[in-house]
Motif scaffolding. Structure first.
Motif, PDB file in Angstrom:
ATOM      1  N   TYR A  85      -1.435  -4.498   1.296  1.00 56.38           N
ATOM      2  CA  TYR A  85      -2.430  -5.574   1.283  1.00 56.38           C
ATOM      3  C   TYR A  85      -2.341  -6.392   2.568  1.00 56.38           C
ATOM      4  O   TYR A  85      -3.348  -6.816   3.118  1.00 56.38           O
ATOM      5  CB  TYR A  85      -2.219  -6.505   0.088  1.00 56.38           C
TER       6      TYR A  85
ATOM      7  N   LYS B   7      -6.173  -1.290  -2.367  1.00 53.74           N
ATOM      8  CA  LYS B   7      -6.891  -2.063  -1.360  1.00 53.74           C
ATOM      9  C   LYS B   7      -7.488  -3.313  -1.985  1.00 53.74           C
ATOM     10  O   LYS B   7      -7.860  -3.303  -3.158  1.00 53.74           O
ATOM     11  CB  LYS B   7      -8.011  -1.237  -0.729  1.00 53.74           C
TER      12      LYS B   7
ATOM     13  N   GLN C 251      -4.105  -4.582   5.457  1.00 52.90           N
ATOM     14  CA  GLN C 251      -5.555  -4.680   5.333  1.00 52.90           C
ATOM     15  C   GLN C 251      -6.033  -6.089   5.661  1.00 52.90           C
ATOM     16  O   GLN C 251      -7.035  -6.264   6.357  1.00 52.90           O
ATOM     17  CB  GLN C 251      -5.997  -4.306   3.924  1.00 52.90           C
TER      18      GLN C 251
END
Length: 138
Positions: free
Chosen positions: A2, A93, A5
């Motif tokens: 995480y 994601k 991203q």
């Protein structure tokens, strides 16, 4: 995963806030409250803190998480409880619905139609600046 991203998508300032929430996530635990056809309810609490639970609901088709702490609604970033629920659901994601475009690196990119429009505007501004310079020197 995480954090990687978030680093790619968010601006630096917002990434720091998201990273703080990711660090808080380590101290949070979750218990499944109930399952439905379209959603799952979780009860989330801080480790070794009893009595204060936060109710979380994740909707399956869109993977949107609704939290009663309202951090996403007020600031616009996912809270630590959201990341715990995403992990529990094995979602790797951050869902696109949980990333507001105003906090992303792409937020400043605007579509002006075509390059001709941009060059016309910049040419106009150069002329305007020249007239302003002449006016100020007079």
């Amino acid at each position: 995963m995480y954090e990687r991203q978030a680093a790619k998508r968010y601006t630096r300032a917002m990434f720091r806030l998201v990273r703080d929430e990711l660090e808080k996530e380590r101290l949070v635990m979750t218990v499944i409250g109930g399952r439905d056809v379209m959603s799952t309810t979780y009860h989330v609490r801080h480790f070794e803190v009893f009595g204060k639970e936060v109710k979380m609901v994740i909707t399956k088709p869109t993977n949107t998480v609704c939290c009663c702490c309202k951090l996403f609604e007020t600031i616009g970033i996912p809270c630590s409880y959201t990341f715990v629920v995403l992990k529990a659901e094995n979602i790797t994601k951050i869902p696109g619905s949980m990333i507001l475009s105003r906090w992303t690196k792409d937020a400043k990119i605007m579509d002006h139609g075509s390059l001709e429009t941009c060059s016309t505007i910049s040419h106009y501004m150069i002329k305007e600046a020249g007239v302003g310079l002449i006016f100020s020197s007079c």
